[in-house]
Design a protein around this motif. Structure first.
Motif, PDB file in Angstrom:
ATOM      1  N   GLY A 126     -46.196  28.844  -3.571  1.00 28.54           N
ATOM      2  CA  GLY A 126     -46.003  27.409  -3.472  1.00 28.54           C
ATOM      3  C   GLY A 126     -47.266  26.649  -3.785  1.00 28.54           C
ATOM      4  N   ASP A 127     -47.380  25.482  -3.231  1.00 32.76           N
ATOM      5  CA  ASP A 127     -48.521  24.625  -3.503  1.00 32.76           C
ATOM      6  C   ASP A 127     -49.588  24.738  -2.434  1.00 32.76           C
ATOM      7  OD1 ASP A 127     -46.320  22.066  -4.730  1.00 32.76           O
ATOM      8  OD2 ASP A 127     -47.392  23.644  -5.799  1.00 32.76           O
ATOM      9  N   THR A 128     -49.372  25.635  -1.496  1.00 31.22           N
ATOM     10  CA  THR A 128     -50.336  25.767  -0.416  1.00 31.22           C
ATOM     11  C   THR A 128     -51.587  26.456  -0.912  1.00 31.22           C
ATOM     12  OG1 THR A 128     -48.561  25.951   1.180  1.00 31.22           O
ATOM     13  CG2 THR A 128     -50.735  26.685   1.882  1.00 31.22           C
ATOM     14  N   SER A 129     -52.713  25.888  -0.621  1.00 34.31           N
ATOM     15  CA  SER A 129     -53.968  26.506  -1.008  1.00 34.31           C
ATOM     16  C   SER A 129     -54.185  27.728  -0.123  1.00 34.31           C
ATOM     17  CB  SER A 129     -55.053  25.446  -0.856  1.00 34.31           C
ATOM     18  OG  SER A 129     -56.170  25.910  -0.382  1.00 34.31           O
ATOM     19  N   TYR A 130     -54.807  28.749  -0.657  1.00 37.32           N
ATOM     20  CA  TYR A 130     -54.939  30.015   0.049  1.00 37.32           C
ATOM     21  C   TYR A 130     -56.217  30.713  -0.372  1.00 37.32           C
ATOM     22  CZ  TYR A 130     -53.001  30.970  -4.521  1.00 37.32           C
ATOM     23  OH  TYR A 130     -52.783  30.964  -5.869  1.00 37.32           O
ATOM     24  N   GLY A 131     -56.635  31.644   0.431  1.00 39.83           N
ATOM     25  CA  GLY A 131     -57.783  32.471   0.069  1.00 39.83           C
ATOM     26  C   GLY A 131     -57.288  33.778  -0.525  1.00 39.83           C
ATOM     27  N   MET A 132     -58.132  34.402  -1.304  1.00 37.46           N
ATOM     28  CA  MET A 132     -57.782  35.667  -1.940  1.00 37.46           C
ATOM     29  C   MET A 132     -58.962  36.615  -1.823  1.00 37.46           C
ATOM     30  SD  MET A 132     -54.721  35.542  -3.290  1.00 37.46           S
ATOM     31  CE  MET A 132     -54.724  36.787  -4.584  1.00 37.46           C
TER      32      MET A 132
ATOM     33  N   ASP B 176     -58.836  53.923  -1.653  1.00 39.68           N
ATOM     34  CA  ASP B 176     -57.853  54.269  -0.630  1.00 39.68           C
ATOM     35  C   ASP B 176     -58.198  53.656   0.723  1.00 39.68           C
ATOM     36  OD1 ASP B 176     -57.415  57.653  -1.933  1.00 39.68           O
ATOM     37  OD2 ASP B 176     -56.478  55.749  -2.488  1.00 39.68           O
ATOM     38  N   GLN B 177     -59.486  53.489   0.983  1.00 40.56           N
ATOM     39  CA  GLN B 177     -59.930  52.913   2.255  1.00 40.56           C
ATOM     40  C   GLN B 177     -59.889  51.393   2.232  1.00 40.56           C
ATOM     41  OE1 GLN B 177     -60.496  54.998   4.813  1.00 40.56           O
ATOM     42  NE2 GLN B 177     -59.982  56.634   3.367  1.00 40.56           N
ATOM     43  N   ARG B 178     -59.473  50.845   1.117  1.00 44.79           N
ATOM     44  CA  ARG B 178     -59.409  49.391   0.947  1.00 44.79           C
ATOM     45  C   ARG B 178     -60.733  48.732   1.363  1.00 44.79           C
ATOM     46  NH1 ARG B 178     -53.889  47.921  -0.264  1.00 44.79           N
ATOM     47  NH2 ARG B 178     -53.118  49.886  -1.113  1.00 44.79           N
ATOM     48  N   GLU B 179     -61.770  49.124   0.659  1.00 49.03           N
ATOM     49  CA  GLU B 179     -63.091  48.522   0.862  1.00 49.03           C
ATOM     50  C   GLU B 179     -63.094  47.100   0.310  1.00 49.03           C
ATOM     51  OE1 GLU B 179     -65.992  50.225  -1.697  1.00 49.03           O
ATOM     52  OE2 GLU B 179     -67.634  48.953  -0.995  1.00 49.03           O
ATOM     53  N   LEU B 180     -63.495  46.152   1.118  1.00 45.92           N
ATOM     54  CA  LEU B 180     -63.574  44.762   0.649  1.00 45.92           C
ATOM     55  C   LEU B 180     -64.678  44.643  -0.387  1.00 45.92           C
ATOM     56  CD1 LEU B 180     -62.722  41.785   0.867  1.00 45.92           C
ATOM     57  CD2 LEU B 180     -64.457  41.545   2.664  1.00 45.92           C
ATOM     58  N   VAL B 181     -64.347  44.062  -1.525  1.00 50.15           N
ATOM     59  CA  VAL B 181     -65.309  43.863  -2.602  1.00 50.15           C
ATOM     60  C   VAL B 181     -65.789  42.420  -2.641  1.00 50.15           C
ATOM     61  CG1 VAL B 181     -65.676  43.963  -5.092  1.00 50.15           C
ATOM     62  CG2 VAL B 181     -64.270  45.708  -3.971  1.00 50.15           C
ATOM     63  N   ALA B 182     -64.830  41.494  -2.628  1.00 50.59           N
ATOM     64  CA  ALA B 182     -65.181  40.073  -2.715  1.00 50.59           C
ATOM     65  C   ALA B 182     -64.021  39.251  -2.203  1.00 50.59           C
ATOM     66  CB  ALA B 182     -65.493  39.685  -4.167  1.00 50.59           C
ATOM     67  N   LEU B 183     -64.337  38.058  -1.722  1.00 52.53           N
ATOM     68  CA  LEU B 183     -63.283  37.149  -1.297  1.00 52.53           C
ATOM     69  C   LEU B 183     -63.648  35.724  -1.653  1.00 52.53           C
ATOM     70  CD1 LEU B 183     -64.086  35.388   1.494  1.00 52.53           C
ATOM     71  CD2 LEU B 183     -63.949  37.683   2.487  1.00 52.53           C
ATOM     72  N   ILE B 184     -62.630  34.915  -1.788  1.00 53.61           N
ATOM     73  CA  ILE B 184     -62.818  33.495  -2.010  1.00 53.61           C
ATOM     74  C   ILE B 184     -61.858  32.765  -1.074  1.00 53.61           C
ATOM     75  CG2 ILE B 184     -61.212  33.506  -3.994  1.00 53.61           C
ATOM     76  CD1 ILE B 184     -63.060  31.316  -5.224  1.00 53.61           C
ATOM     77  N   THR B 185     -62.390  31.835  -0.291  1.00 50.24           N
ATOM     78  CA  THR B 185     -61.559  31.132   0.683  1.00 50.24           C
ATOM     79  C   THR B 185     -60.795  30.000   0.017  1.00 50.24           C
ATOM     80  OG1 THR B 185     -63.217  29.472   1.266  1.00 50.24           O
ATOM     81  CG2 THR B 185     -63.342  31.610   2.399  1.00 50.24           C
ATOM     82  N   ARG B 186     -59.918  29.387   0.777  1.00 47.89           N
ATOM     83  CA  ARG B 186     -59.148  28.266   0.253  1.00 47.89           C
ATOM     84  C   ARG B 186     -60.063  27.117  -0.123  1.00 47.89           C
ATOM     85  NH1 ARG B 186     -55.213  26.591   4.931  1.00 47.89           N
ATOM     86  NH2 ARG B 186     -54.818  24.861   3.521  1.00 47.89           N
ATOM     87  N   ASN B 187     -61.241  27.064   0.465  1.00 50.19           N
ATOM     88  CA  ASN B 187     -62.197  26.007   0.140  1.00 50.19           C
ATOM     89  C   ASN B 187     -63.133  26.373  -0.994  1.00 50.19           C
ATOM     90  OD1 ASN B 187     -61.250  24.355   2.261  1.00 50.19           O
ATOM     91  ND2 ASN B 187     -62.508  25.488   3.727  1.00 50.19           N
ATOM     92  N   GLY B 188     -62.982  27.598  -1.493  1.00 45.32           N
ATOM     93  CA  GLY B 188     -63.817  28.025  -2.615  1.00 45.32           C
ATOM     94  C   GLY B 188     -65.084  28.746  -2.211  1.00 45.32           C
ATOM     95  N   ASP B 189     -65.276  28.955  -0.918  1.00 47.98           N
ATOM     96  CA  ASP B 189     -66.435  29.728  -0.483  1.00 47.98           C
ATOM     97  C   ASP B 189     -66.223  31.188  -0.852  1.00 47.98           C
ATOM     98  OD1 ASP B 189     -66.495  27.768   2.533  1.00 47.98           O
ATOM     99  OD2 ASP B 189     -67.647  27.475   0.684  1.00 47.98           O
ATOM    100  N   THR B 190     -67.292  31.867  -1.201  1.00 46.89           N
ATOM    101  CA  THR B 190     -67.189  33.253  -1.626  1.00 46.89           C
ATOM    102  C   THR B 190     -68.070  34.162  -0.772  1.00 46.89           C
ATOM    103  OG1 THR B 190     -68.944  32.970  -3.272  1.00 46.89           O
ATOM    104  CG2 THR B 190     -66.683  32.599  -4.016  1.00 46.89           C
ATOM    105  N   ASP B 191     -67.706  35.430  -0.752  1.00 50.67           N
ATOM    106  CA  ASP B 191     -68.509  36.427  -0.064  1.00 50.67           C
ATOM    107  C   ASP B 191     -68.309  37.753  -0.777  1.00 50.67           C
ATOM    108  OD1 ASP B 191     -68.893  37.589   3.397  1.00 50.67           O
ATOM    109  OD2 ASP B 191     -70.316  37.416   1.724  1.00 50.67           O
ATOM    110  N   TYR B 192     -69.331  38.602  -0.719  1.00 52.77           N
ATOM    111  CA  TYR B 192     -69.314  39.852  -1.462  1.00 52.77           C
ATOM    112  C   TYR B 192     -69.811  41.004  -0.598  1.00 52.77           C
ATOM    113  CZ  TYR B 192     -69.012  36.689  -5.448  1.00 52.77           C
ATOM    114  OH  TYR B 192     -68.612  35.717  -6.329  1.00 52.77           O
ATOM    115  N   SER B 193     -69.343  42.200  -0.926  1.00 55.02           N
ATOM    116  CA  SER B 193     -69.910  43.380  -0.299  1.00 55.02           C
ATOM    117  C   SER B 193     -71.328  43.569  -0.832  1.00 55.02           C
ATOM    118  CB  SER B 193     -69.066  44.608  -0.633  1.00 55.02           C
ATOM    119  OG  SER B 193     -69.130  44.891  -2.026  1.00 55.02           O
ATOM    120  N   ASP B 194     -72.109  44.346  -0.126  1.00 54.90           N
ATOM    121  CA  ASP B 194     -73.475  44.589  -0.582  1.00 54.90           C
ATOM    122  C   ASP B 194     -73.487  45.230  -1.967  1.00 54.90           C
ATOM    123  OD1 ASP B 194     -74.843  45.446   2.704  1.00 54.90           O
ATOM    124  OD2 ASP B 194     -74.525  43.501   1.711  1.00 54.90           O
ATOM    125  N   SER B 195     -72.533  46.117  -2.227  1.00 55.26           N
ATOM    126  CA  SER B 195     -72.504  46.797  -3.524  1.00 55.26           C
ATOM    127  C   SER B 195     -72.112  45.863  -4.657  1.00 55.26           C
ATOM    128  CB  SER B 195     -71.555  47.993  -3.466  1.00 55.26           C
ATOM    129  OG  SER B 195     -70.241  47.564  -3.202  1.00 55.26           O
TER     130      SER B 195
END
Length: 110
Positions: A28-34, A40-59
């Motif tokens: 829909g039109d709802t803003s969301y983070g991704m 297999d362990q689903r290691e977090l690589v990067a994220l972006i919030t609904r506001n556009g803020d980002t964060d990354y794993s050390d690697s």
């Protein structure tokens, strides 16, 4: 129904670049983070919030960049200076939910 579809994986050599895409439908039109995860362990690589803020794993810091194109409901992961240890299945996730894509394979090998 929410559906996430990744693309852009492939076989590249060490030092090469690759851009992954994740197209979201049914949100829909709802803003969301991704977020992008890998392995297999689903290691977090990067994220972006609904506001556009980002964060990354050390690697990923300094080599990967996450961005979004709201008009296309698409999130990208630009990966530079790829290393063999980046080899994995990469998944996108609607941040904080149980919605996942099917994954796209990235292989870094000479």
């Amino acid at each position: 129904q929410v559906q996430l579809t990744e693309s852009g994986g492939g076989l590249v050599q060490p030092g090469d670049s690759l851009t992954l895409s994740c197209a979201a439908t049914g949100v829909g039109d709802t803003s969301y983070g991704m977020a992008w995860y890998r392995g297999d362990q689903r290691e977090l690589v990067a994220l972006i919030t609904r506001n556009g803020d980002t964060d990354y794993s050390d690697s990923a810091k300094g080599r990967f960049s996450i961005s979004r194109e709201n008009a296309k409901n698409t999130v990208y992961l630009q990966m530079d200076s790829l290393k063999p240890e980046d080899t994995a299945v990469y998944y996108c996730n609607l941040l904080g939910t149980g919605y996942w894509g099917q994954g796209t394979v990235v292989t870094v090998s000479s």
